[in-house]
Design a protein around this motif. Sequence first.
Motif, mmCIF file in Angstrom:
data_model
loop_
_atom_site.group_PDB
_atom_site.id
_atom_site.type_symbol
_atom_site.label_atom_id
_atom_site.label_comp_id
_atom_site.label_asym_id
_atom_site.label_seq_id
_atom_site.Cartn_x
_atom_site.Cartn_y
_atom_site.Cartn_z
ATOM 1 N N PHE A 53 -1.533 -5.706 -17.776
ATOM 2 C CA PHE A 53 -1.576 -4.623 -16.798
ATOM 3 C C PHE A 53 -2.114 -5.178 -15.481
ATOM 4 O O PHE A 53 -3.244 -5.672 -15.412
ATOM 5 N N ARG A 54 -1.316 -5.100 -14.438
ATOM 6 C CA ARG A 54 -1.631 -5.810 -13.196
ATOM 7 C C ARG A 54 -3.011 -5.507 -12.610
ATOM 8 O O ARG A 54 -3.728 -6.443 -12.220
ATOM 9 N N PRO A 55 -3.430 -4.238 -12.511
ATOM 10 C CA PRO A 55 -4.774 -3.992 -11.966
ATOM 11 C C PRO A 55 -5.876 -4.712 -12.743
ATOM 12 O O PRO A 55 -6.865 -5.168 -12.151
ATOM 13 N N TYR A 56 -5.724 -4.809 -14.051
ATOM 14 C CA TYR A 56 -6.710 -5.528 -14.865
ATOM 15 C C TYR A 56 -6.573 -7.040 -14.674
ATOM 16 O O TYR A 56 -7.574 -7.739 -14.491
ATOM 17 N N LEU A 207 -10.778 0.717 -8.219
ATOM 18 C CA LEU A 207 -9.780 1.383 -9.042
ATOM 19 C C LEU A 207 -10.440 1.998 -10.267
ATOM 20 O O LEU A 207 -11.272 1.366 -10.916
ATOM 21 N N LEU A 208 -10.050 3.229 -10.577
ATOM 22 C CA LEU A 208 -10.643 3.971 -11.682
ATOM 23 C C LEU A 208 -9.564 4.262 -12.725
ATOM 24 O O LEU A 208 -8.603 4.997 -12.450
ATOM 25 N N TYR A 209 -9.717 3.666 -13.914
ATOM 26 C CA TYR A 209 -8.754 3.887 -14.990
ATOM 27 C C TYR A 209 -9.479 4.361 -16.245
ATOM 28 O O TYR A 209 -10.461 3.757 -16.673
ATOM 29 N N GLN A 250 2.103 10.775 -7.167
ATOM 30 C CA GLN A 250 2.367 10.289 -5.820
ATOM 31 C C GLN A 250 2.010 8.810 -5.632
ATOM 32 O O GLN A 250 2.150 8.290 -4.554
ATOM 33 N N ASN A 251 1.551 8.155 -6.693
ATOM 34 C CA ASN A 251 1.070 6.769 -6.528
ATOM 35 C C ASN A 251 1.325 5.983 -7.789
ATOM 36 O O ASN A 251 0.411 5.592 -8.502
ATOM 37 N N LYS A 252 2.569 5.710 -8.093
ATOM 38 C CA LYS A 252 2.918 4.985 -9.303
ATOM 39 C C LYS A 252 2.431 3.544 -9.217
ATOM 40 O O LYS A 252 2.785 2.808 -8.305
ATOM 41 N N THR A 253 1.587 3.157 -10.195
ATOM 42 C CA THR A 253 1.078 1.782 -10.197
ATOM 43 C C THR A 253 1.420 1.048 -11.476
ATOM 44 O O THR A 253 1.141 -0.124 -11.610
ATOM 45 N N ALA A 254 1.947 1.743 -12.445
ATOM 46 C CA ALA A 254 2.238 1.108 -13.730
ATOM 47 C C ALA A 254 3.708 0.760 -13.860
ATOM 48 O O ALA A 254 4.541 1.375 -13.207
#
Length: 254
Positions: A53-56, A207-209, A250-254
Amino acid sequence: MSAAADADDLAEMASLKAAKQHLRSMMKQRLGALSHEVIMAQSSTVSNTLRTFRPYVEARRISVFLSMPFGEIQTDVIVRHALDSGKEVFVPYLHKNPVSLPTLPARAMDMVRLRDVSDYESLQPDRWGIPSIDPATVHERQRIFGGPDAHHSDQTLLDLVLMPGVAFDTGPSGTIRRLGHGKGFYDYFISRHNDKAASLGKEPRILLYGLALSEQFLSSPSEGSVPVGPLDQPLDGLILGNGDIKSPAQNKTA
């Protein structure tokens, strides 16, 4: 503000609190019915999903909650992978709030850094079975709100926070909403983290997941919805135990 307006605000706050407590009670029953095997299987799926997962992958400095032994995603494998990957890993530490105001929680949460896997394995469980930082070692550790010291805590900011919760859903505007355990620790921490970023002249781009069992996501109106107030922080996304990644519309990140 008029007395009538004050009364309306108090009534609204009481209604919100009651709605949150009702949902917590419902989720406690639902999660209590899950077997250890189901929880571990979903936890394995979440940890495997995170690895690509890119943010991680791109985060250098992350916070990971340490799990209760039941009712939520188990993060042991995630913590070990993050440390083995060379990331700076911070975990929650609760302490008396240095700011004493009626509007603020009596206890506050900081994030303190684990040195390595051996350090992580040395943590002892608290009364809820959660591995916990020894208060006697906190002054030796890098932390987010530690102030100027030899560990450079005064400059420390996080890239990513992996958060627990009781229940999650997608709001009418597409936001990812989270119901916590009711203490406000994460909301207060995030607010302070944003203030610190501003004081350092940096954008509050943390970033908050959320990490959640599939049963913690309310996928239809028949299951209810997550009640939120003005202090409740929306998430950048949610990773579920079935491998799904929920992102704000409104903010697809996956």
